[in-house]
Scaffold this active site. Structure first.
Site, PDB file in Angstrom:
ATOM      1  N   GLY A  27       0.836  -1.202   0.000  1.00  0.00           N
ATOM      2  CA  GLY A  27       0.000   0.000   0.000  1.00  0.00           C
ATOM      3  C   GLY A  27       0.864   1.242   0.000  1.00  0.00           C
ATOM      4  O   GLY A  27       2.013   1.219   0.474  1.00  0.00           O
ATOM      5  N   ASP A  59      -0.120  -0.892  -4.836  1.00  0.00           N
ATOM      6  CA  ASP A  59      -1.409  -0.200  -4.878  1.00  0.00           C
ATOM      7  C   ASP A  59      -1.171   1.294  -4.779  1.00  0.00           C
ATOM      8  O   ASP A  59      -0.668   1.791  -3.774  1.00  0.00           O
ATOM      9  CB  ASP A  59      -2.276  -0.669  -3.700  1.00  0.00           C
ATOM     10  CG  ASP A  59      -3.641  -0.001  -3.705  1.00  0.00           C
ATOM     11  OD1 ASP A  59      -4.370  -0.185  -4.688  1.00  0.00           O
ATOM     12  OD2 ASP A  59      -3.973   0.700  -2.737  1.00  0.00           O
ATOM     13  N   TYR A  99      -4.120   9.507  -3.599  1.00  0.00           N
ATOM     14  CA  TYR A  99      -2.969   9.438  -2.686  1.00  0.00           C
ATOM     15  C   TYR A  99      -1.841  10.294  -3.275  1.00  0.00           C
ATOM     16  O   TYR A  99      -0.733  10.305  -2.779  1.00  0.00           O
ATOM     17  CB  TYR A  99      -2.427   8.016  -2.520  1.00  0.00           C
ATOM     18  CG  TYR A  99      -3.434   6.983  -2.107  1.00  0.00           C
ATOM     19  CD1 TYR A  99      -4.642   7.334  -1.521  1.00  0.00           C
ATOM     20  CD2 TYR A  99      -3.172   5.628  -2.310  1.00  0.00           C
ATOM     21  CE1 TYR A  99      -5.551   6.376  -1.166  1.00  0.00           C
ATOM     22  CE2 TYR A  99      -4.084   4.669  -1.944  1.00  0.00           C
ATOM     23  CZ  TYR A  99      -5.276   5.045  -1.384  1.00  0.00           C
ATOM     24  OH  TYR A  99      -6.180   4.084  -1.046  1.00  0.00           O
ATOM     25  N   LEU A 115      -3.537  -3.868   8.687  1.00  0.00           N
ATOM     26  CA  LEU A 115      -2.953  -3.749  10.032  1.00  0.00           C
ATOM     27  C   LEU A 115      -3.773  -2.787  10.883  1.00  0.00           C
ATOM     28  O   LEU A 115      -3.358  -2.377  11.968  1.00  0.00           O
ATOM     29  CB  LEU A 115      -1.498  -3.256   9.930  1.00  0.00           C
ATOM     30  CG  LEU A 115      -0.579  -4.107   9.040  1.00  0.00           C
ATOM     31  CD1 LEU A 115       0.808  -3.474   8.945  1.00  0.00           C
ATOM     32  CD2 LEU A 115      -0.473  -5.534   9.583  1.00  0.00           C
TER      33      LEU A 115
HETATM   34  N1  LIG Z   1      -9.380   1.608  -1.685  1.00  0.00           N
HETATM   35  C1  LIG Z   1      -9.432   2.376  -0.620  1.00  0.00           C
HETATM   36  O1  LIG Z   1     -10.382   3.146  -0.408  1.00  0.00           O
HETATM   37  C2  LIG Z   1      -8.304   2.288   0.366  1.00  0.00           C
HETATM   38  C3  LIG Z   1      -8.473   2.835   1.652  1.00  0.00           C
HETATM   39  C4  LIG Z   1      -7.420   2.723   2.558  1.00  0.00           C
HETATM   40  C5  LIG Z   1      -6.238   2.087   2.182  1.00  0.00           C
HETATM   41  N2  LIG Z   1      -6.086   1.601   0.894  1.00  0.00           N
HETATM   42  C6  LIG Z   1      -4.818   0.959   0.462  1.00  0.00           C
HETATM   43  O2  LIG Z   1      -4.429  -0.013   1.418  1.00  0.00           O
HETATM   44  C7  LIG Z   1      -3.095   0.290   1.876  1.00  0.00           C
HETATM   45  C8  LIG Z   1      -2.915  -0.191   3.310  1.00  0.00           C
HETATM   46  O3  LIG Z   1      -3.842   0.410   4.186  1.00  0.00           O
HETATM   47  P1  LIG Z   1      -3.446   1.565   5.235  1.00  0.00           P
HETATM   48  O4  LIG Z   1      -2.299   2.329   4.725  1.00  0.00           O
HETATM   49  O5  LIG Z   1      -4.729   2.268   5.550  1.00  0.00           O
HETATM   50  O6  LIG Z   1      -3.076   0.801   6.568  1.00  0.00           O
HETATM   51  P2  LIG Z   1      -2.186  -0.445   7.026  1.00  0.00           P
HETATM   52  O7  LIG Z   1      -1.439  -1.034   5.897  1.00  0.00           O
HETATM   53  O8  LIG Z   1      -3.105  -1.301   7.828  1.00  0.00           O
HETATM   54  O9  LIG Z   1      -1.194   0.279   8.037  1.00  0.00           O
HETATM   55  C9  LIG Z   1      -0.160   1.106   7.593  1.00  0.00           C
HETATM   56  C10 LIG Z   1       0.518   1.711   8.818  1.00  0.00           C
HETATM   57  O10 LIG Z   1       1.100   0.669   9.606  1.00  0.00           O
HETATM   58  C11 LIG Z   1       2.493   0.893   9.778  1.00  0.00           C
HETATM   59  N3  LIG Z   1       3.109  -0.446   9.643  1.00  0.00           N
HETATM   60  C12 LIG Z   1       3.355  -1.124   8.490  1.00  0.00           C
HETATM   61  N4  LIG Z   1       3.895  -2.321   8.750  1.00  0.00           N
HETATM   62  C13 LIG Z   1       4.003  -2.412  10.090  1.00  0.00           C
HETATM   63  C14 LIG Z   1       4.500  -3.417  10.959  1.00  0.00           C
HETATM   64  N5  LIG Z   1       4.992  -4.556  10.492  1.00  0.00           N
HETATM   65  N6  LIG Z   1       4.457  -3.182  12.303  1.00  0.00           N
HETATM   66  C15 LIG Z   1       3.958  -2.014  12.789  1.00  0.00           C
HETATM   67  N7  LIG Z   1       3.459  -1.031  12.013  1.00  0.00           N
HETATM   68  C16 LIG Z   1       3.494  -1.222  10.680  1.00  0.00           C
HETATM   69  C17 LIG Z   1       2.888   1.876   8.689  1.00  0.00           C
HETATM   70  O11 LIG Z   1       3.928   2.717   9.141  1.00  0.00           O
HETATM   71  P3  LIG Z   1       5.242   3.087   8.247  1.00  0.00           P
HETATM   72  O12 LIG Z   1       4.812   3.364   6.847  1.00  0.00           O
HETATM   73  O13 LIG Z   1       5.733   4.303   8.949  1.00  0.00           O
HETATM   74  O14 LIG Z   1       6.168   1.925   8.350  1.00  0.00           O
HETATM   75  C18 LIG Z   1       1.616   2.683   8.515  1.00  0.00           C
HETATM   76  O15 LIG Z   1       1.529   3.712   9.499  1.00  0.00           O
HETATM   77  C19 LIG Z   1      -3.018   1.825   1.710  1.00  0.00           C
HETATM   78  O16 LIG Z   1      -1.709   2.309   1.812  1.00  0.00           O
HETATM   79  C20 LIG Z   1      -3.659   1.971   0.350  1.00  0.00           C
HETATM   80  O17 LIG Z   1      -2.740   1.604  -0.671  1.00  0.00           O
HETATM   81  C21 LIG Z   1      -7.115   1.666   0.003  1.00  0.00           C
END
Ligand SMILES: NC(=O)c1ccc[n+]([C@@H]2O[C@H](COP(=O)([O-])OP(=O)(O)OC[C@H]3O[C@@H](n4cnc5c(N)ncnc54)[C@H](OP(=O)(O)O)[C@@H]3O)[C@@H](O)[C@H]2O)c1
Length: 290
Positions: A21, A47, A52, A188
């Site tokens: 992501g 993604d 974004y 996560l």
């Molecule tokens: N289609 C949609 O409407 C939609 C909506 C939301 C998200 N998305 C996509 O899904 C992707 C993932 O979702 P998300 O960004 O909301 O949340 P996520 O992947 O659940 O969490 C990302 C966060 O967790 C931290 N992190 C990553 N790996 C970790 C680990 N092993 N241990 C502890 N913390 C960790 C990252 O920090 P650091 O980066 O500082 O390491 C970041 O702050 C997005 O980036 C996007 O591409 C799509």
């Protein structure tokens, strides 16, 4: 229990079973470092999104008259001739004003979307070679069913919020029965979400904290893995493709290092039981007007 390395999509295409992501990764040099590290480590599924600011079909492009224009803008921004998969980001579109690229929240006015007309334009993007296949994000089963019934090219994937506390089992089952790959975003629990809403002057919300959940921790200790790895492996074993975001090289490595162990049926049952449901949804899109 086995976990696939690739998920089969309609039309003979395959999707790598874990992706990266990039939401909230807008600092160019930070993103470049993270992407280089991710590609070296082995990520081949990335993604991005127009909103974004690193590129899917944005909300003001969710209209049959604007699909092609925004698809071309994304290809231009990504400096690519085509992408493998292009998604409609939301089921609801917003009004577009001439020349405007990304509407600020103050300008956002939702409008009625004709999903079938939009989907036909998405199909045309495949015909024109701009994307190999097409999918949707943040659509419910009823909306997906309507597209399936009226499409020539079926949705290859549905991307929705999915994690141990929000398992969306009915929706996942519906997609799998219809050959649609399910991609889980915020796998996560999106711990950085409050930074995002703070940009819009919103107060921090109490977020589900699975990275410190005691049940997950116990399973993690048993397998000598981290909570994050257990949460991602759980999705994989349920045939869901997680796309965790990270710009931290050590976490990028940690998040893909989930193919050398298996959760047993007891672990899976304990994780199934952590389901909270809607209350655990992080991305509720309440920022947007109804
Ligand atoms: N289609 C949609 O409407 C939609 C909506 C939301 C998200 N998305 C996509 O899904 C992707 C993932 O979702 P998300 O960004 O909301 O949340 P996520 O992947 O659940 O969490 C990302 C966060 O967790 C931290 N992190 C990553 N790996 C970790 C680990 N092993 N241990 C502890 N913390 C960790 C990252 O920090 P650091 O980066 O500082 O390491 C970041 O702050 C997005 O980036 C996007 O591409 C799509």
């Amino acid at each position: 229990m086995a976990a696939k390395i690739f998920m089969d999509m309609p039309g003979g295409l395959r999707m790598p079973a874990i992706g990266l992501g990039t939401w909230q990764a807008t600092d160019d040099s930070e993103l470049e470092t993270a992407l280089n590290a991710a590609l070296e480590i082995g990520y081949r599924h990335i993604d991005t999104a127009f909103v974004y600011q690193n590129e899917t079909l944005p909300m003001n492009g969710i209209h049959e008259d604007r699909v092609e224009m925004f698809m071309k803008k994304s290809l231009e921004n990504l400096q690519l001739d085509y992408v493998d998969l292009y998604l409609i980001h939301f089921a609801v579109g917003v009004k577009y004003f001439e020349g405007q690229v990304r509407p600020s929240l103050d300008d956002v006015q939702t409008e009625k979307s004709d999903h079938i007309a939009i989907w036909k334009k998405m199909e045309e993007q495949v015909d024109a070679g701009r994307t190999k296949t097409i999918g949707i994000s943040n659509f419910n089963a009823k909306q997906i069913e309507k597209i399936i019934k009226n499409s020539r090219i079926k949705p290859a994937c549905l991307q929705v919020e999915l994690h141990v506390y929000l398992q969306q089992r009915e929706l996942v089952k519906f997609c799998h029965q219809n050959g649609i790959v399910v991609v889980g975003y915020s796998p996560l629990g999106s711990p950085g979400y409050n930074n995002f809403i703070a940009n819009f002057g919103q107060k921090p919300r109490q977020l589900p904290d699975m990275l410190h959940d005691a049940v997950i921790k116990k399973i993690a200790e048993k397998h000598k893995k981290s909570n994050a790895q257990i949460m991602l492996r759980y999705l994989l074993q349920n045939s869901i493709v997680p796309i965790p975001k990270s710009v931290t090289p050590a976490r990028l490595k940690e998040n893909i290092d989930i193919f050398d162990f298996s959760l047993d049926s007891e672990d899976m049952k304990s994780l199934d039981d952590l389901e909270v449901g809607e209350e655990a949804r992080v991305c509720d899109f309440k920022l947007y007007p109804a």
